[in-house]
Design a protein around this motif. Sequence first.
Motif, PDB file in Angstrom:
ATOM      1  N   MET B  39      14.159  18.840 -27.345  1.00  0.00           N
ATOM      2  CA  MET B  39      14.303  17.915 -28.476  1.00  0.00           C
ATOM      3  C   MET B  39      13.064  17.971 -29.372  1.00  0.00           C
ATOM      4  O   MET B  39      13.175  18.036 -30.597  1.00  0.00           O
ATOM      5  CB  MET B  39      14.542  16.485 -27.972  1.00  0.00           C
ATOM      6  CG  MET B  39      14.879  15.509 -29.096  1.00  0.00           C
ATOM      7  SD  MET B  39      14.812  13.788 -28.590  1.00  0.00           S
ATOM      8  CE  MET B  39      16.347  13.630 -27.694  1.00  0.00           C
ATOM      9  N   SER B  40      11.885  17.965 -28.773  1.00  0.00           N
ATOM     10  CA  SER B  40      10.660  18.034 -29.573  1.00  0.00           C
ATOM     11  C   SER B  40      10.578  19.341 -30.349  1.00  0.00           C
ATOM     12  O   SER B  40      10.094  19.380 -31.474  1.00  0.00           O
ATOM     13  CB  SER B  40       9.431  17.895 -28.675  1.00  0.00           C
ATOM     14  OG  SER B  40       9.280  16.559 -28.285  1.00  0.00           O
ATOM     15  N   PHE B  44      11.447  17.822 -33.945  1.00  0.00           N
ATOM     16  CA  PHE B  44      10.091  17.790 -34.494  1.00  0.00           C
ATOM     17  C   PHE B  44       9.923  16.648 -35.502  1.00  0.00           C
ATOM     18  O   PHE B  44       9.566  16.868 -36.652  1.00  0.00           O
ATOM     19  CB  PHE B  44       9.781  19.162 -35.133  1.00  0.00           C
ATOM     20  CG  PHE B  44       8.399  19.286 -35.720  1.00  0.00           C
ATOM     21  CD1 PHE B  44       7.291  18.785 -35.067  1.00  0.00           C
ATOM     22  CD2 PHE B  44       8.217  19.933 -36.947  1.00  0.00           C
ATOM     23  CE1 PHE B  44       6.019  18.917 -35.614  1.00  0.00           C
ATOM     24  CE2 PHE B  44       6.951  20.064 -37.501  1.00  0.00           C
ATOM     25  CZ  PHE B  44       5.855  19.556 -36.839  1.00  0.00           C
ATOM     26  N   ALA B  45      10.254  15.435 -35.081  1.00  0.00           N
ATOM     27  CA  ALA B  45      10.069  14.264 -35.941  1.00  0.00           C
ATOM     28  C   ALA B  45       9.872  13.071 -35.015  1.00  0.00           C
ATOM     29  O   ALA B  45      10.838  12.468 -34.546  1.00  0.00           O
ATOM     30  CB  ALA B  45      11.268  14.066 -36.851  1.00  0.00           C
ATOM     31  N   GLY B  46       8.610  12.764 -34.717  1.00  0.00           N
ATOM     32  CA  GLY B  46       8.259  11.847 -33.648  1.00  0.00           C
ATOM     33  C   GLY B  46       8.918  10.483 -33.700  1.00  0.00           C
ATOM     34  O   GLY B  46       9.562  10.068 -32.742  1.00  0.00           O
ATOM     35  N   ALA B  47       8.771   9.782 -34.831  1.00  0.00           N
ATOM     36  CA  ALA B  47       9.265   8.407 -34.905  1.00  0.00           C
ATOM     37  C   ALA B  47      10.760   8.349 -34.610  1.00  0.00           C
ATOM     38  O   ALA B  47      11.231   7.465 -33.891  1.00  0.00           O
ATOM     39  CB  ALA B  47       8.975   7.816 -36.280  1.00  0.00           C
ATOM     40  N   SER B  48      11.521   9.306 -35.143  1.00  0.00           N
ATOM     41  CA  SER B  48      12.964   9.278 -34.928  1.00  0.00           C
ATOM     42  C   SER B  48      13.307   9.636 -33.481  1.00  0.00           C
ATOM     43  O   SER B  48      14.301   9.149 -32.934  1.00  0.00           O
ATOM     44  CB  SER B  48      13.667  10.243 -35.889  1.00  0.00           C
ATOM     45  OG  SER B  48      13.317  11.572 -35.612  1.00  0.00           O
ATOM     46  N   GLN B  49      12.477  10.460 -32.845  1.00  0.00           N
ATOM     47  CA  GLN B  49      12.738  10.788 -31.438  1.00  0.00           C
ATOM     48  C   GLN B  49      12.500   9.574 -30.543  1.00  0.00           C
ATOM     49  O   GLN B  49      13.274   9.320 -29.617  1.00  0.00           O
ATOM     50  CB  GLN B  49      11.854  11.956 -30.992  1.00  0.00           C
ATOM     51  CG  GLN B  49      12.264  13.277 -31.594  1.00  0.00           C
ATOM     52  CD  GLN B  49      11.324  14.406 -31.186  1.00  0.00           C
ATOM     53  OE1 GLN B  49      10.843  15.135 -32.024  1.00  0.00           O
ATOM     54  NE2 GLN B  49      11.042  14.554 -29.904  1.00  0.00           N
ATOM     55  N   TRP B 135       2.929  19.159 -30.831  1.00  0.00           N
ATOM     56  CA  TRP B 135       4.005  18.228 -30.469  1.00  0.00           C
ATOM     57  C   TRP B 135       4.736  18.723 -29.225  1.00  0.00           C
ATOM     58  O   TRP B 135       5.070  17.950 -28.312  1.00  0.00           O
ATOM     59  CB  TRP B 135       4.944  18.061 -31.666  1.00  0.00           C
ATOM     60  CG  TRP B 135       6.049  17.077 -31.484  1.00  0.00           C
ATOM     61  CD1 TRP B 135       7.381  17.343 -31.557  1.00  0.00           C
ATOM     62  CD2 TRP B 135       5.935  15.677 -31.209  1.00  0.00           C
ATOM     63  NE1 TRP B 135       8.096  16.198 -31.341  1.00  0.00           N
ATOM     64  CE2 TRP B 135       7.238  15.164 -31.125  1.00  0.00           C
ATOM     65  CE3 TRP B 135       4.846  14.821 -31.015  1.00  0.00           C
ATOM     66  CZ2 TRP B 135       7.485  13.816 -30.861  1.00  0.00           C
ATOM     67  CZ3 TRP B 135       5.105  13.488 -30.744  1.00  0.00           C
ATOM     68  CH2 TRP B 135       6.405  13.004 -30.672  1.00  0.00           C
ATOM     69  N   ILE B 136       4.982  20.042 -29.160  1.00  0.00           N
ATOM     70  CA  ILE B 136       5.683  20.613 -28.006  1.00  0.00           C
ATOM     71  C   ILE B 136       4.791  20.547 -26.763  1.00  0.00           C
ATOM     72  O   ILE B 136       5.239  20.107 -25.691  1.00  0.00           O
ATOM     73  CB  ILE B 136       6.088  22.074 -28.296  1.00  0.00           C
ATOM     74  CG1 ILE B 136       7.085  22.106 -29.463  1.00  0.00           C
ATOM     75  CG2 ILE B 136       6.692  22.726 -27.058  1.00  0.00           C
ATOM     76  CD1 ILE B 136       7.342  23.502 -29.990  1.00  0.00           C
ATOM     77  N   VAL B 137       3.532  20.972 -26.911  1.00  0.00           N
ATOM     78  CA  VAL B 137       2.607  20.951 -25.766  1.00  0.00           C
ATOM     79  C   VAL B 137       2.437  19.512 -25.264  1.00  0.00           C
ATOM     80  O   VAL B 137       2.457  19.253 -24.065  1.00  0.00           O
ATOM     81  CB  VAL B 137       1.235  21.552 -26.168  1.00  0.00           C
ATOM     82  CG1 VAL B 137       0.196  21.274 -25.095  1.00  0.00           C
ATOM     83  CG2 VAL B 137       1.366  23.048 -26.394  1.00  0.00           C
ATOM     84  N   GLY B 138       2.293  18.567 -26.207  1.00  0.00           N
ATOM     85  CA  GLY B 138       2.135  17.169 -25.828  1.00  0.00           C
ATOM     86  C   GLY B 138       3.334  16.658 -25.051  1.00  0.00           C
ATOM     87  O   GLY B 138       3.189  16.011 -24.007  1.00  0.00           O
ATOM     88  N   THR B 139       4.546  16.966 -25.547  1.00  0.00           N
ATOM     89  CA  THR B 139       5.756  16.533 -24.853  1.00  0.00           C
ATOM     90  C   THR B 139       5.785  17.105 -23.439  1.00  0.00           C
ATOM     91  O   THR B 139       6.074  16.400 -22.466  1.00  0.00           O
ATOM     92  CB  THR B 139       7.003  17.001 -25.625  1.00  0.00           C
ATOM     93  OG1 THR B 139       6.913  16.548 -26.971  1.00  0.00           O
ATOM     94  CG2 THR B 139       8.275  16.455 -24.991  1.00  0.00           C
TER      95      THR B 139
END
Lengths: 103, 237
Positions: B39-40, B44-49, B135-139
Amino acid sequence: MTIETTTTGILALIAIMTVVTLATRFGGVFVMSFVRISPRIESFINTMASSVLIAIIVPMAFSGDAGAVAALSVTAALMLALRKPLPAIAAGIVAAGLVRYLV
Amino acid sequence: MRLEFFRLFPISLFVVAFGAAFGLAATQKGLPPLDAILMSTTVFAGASQFAAIEMWGNEVSVLPLVAVVFAINSRHLLMGASLYPMLKDVSPGRRYSLLLLLTDANWAVSAQDYQNGKRNLEVILGGGLVLWLAWIVGTWLGVYFGGLLQNPKSLGLDMVLGCFLLAMALGGKKSPRVLVAWTVAGLASLAAWRWLPPNTHVVVGALAGGAVGFFWLEKQDAEASDESAEAEDGAVP
């Protein structure tokens, strides 16, 4: 309509989110390609651009806790004084952490 | 482009922390690790995820999900439109490839540079890539080692993006017209946040501010070039 979160269901939900988000990324530019850029439209675009930032930040400050307000005030003050983003942002984050630790 | 990659590297470290918070929240809501990472990668849109995860359960209603994701991400419509004066000069293929990586931080830098008379699409690509990877690594970190970062809020990490966007706004060109637009945008977004459906405040505020620009045209002034020289050394290194 609902989708069950089975293996394929989850993939379908992620696909839907991806398509919707992609539509927002592409949509603005796609629509603009049919608009003739007059000075008036250009002025609209430029003013709107910085207003996006303000429209994100102001409700954030009003709905946030004391830490959020401290972070944004410190960042604003330092940015206006020094015109250097990195120190301003760093000080804002430290301010949020400090205020939350103390309050 | 490599320069722009490293220009947004500091903020990307914070994006890793956000990503970790998302990964943790996603697994707590029962999303399998690989699906959270997928999903990330694709959304690739943090708030909406985060909002989507809030709606997660044994089943998910499609229309509310679409409405929430669209409302939160509708700011992309305006952000993309604001880049059009630059994007119209590149081929459609390249144009829409760049937009795949469009997100708040790299757009804010590009828009600020444009206000100061500098065309910068490289930051959309280079900055977008580093933000996307972060964002991907963080997830991934959050999914597998979520316990590491239980409370990012206590460190002020939730304010990183807000402070970054504020610094970008204040680093841009300021004229009476811009200040009036900001006041209108601020008031309109607050009103929308109070009285309109959730997640509409960004678009409402931005359009209200844009309306000021539509009706109040600025003369090509000489002082703009002084301002841009001053703002130049204020840019994120």
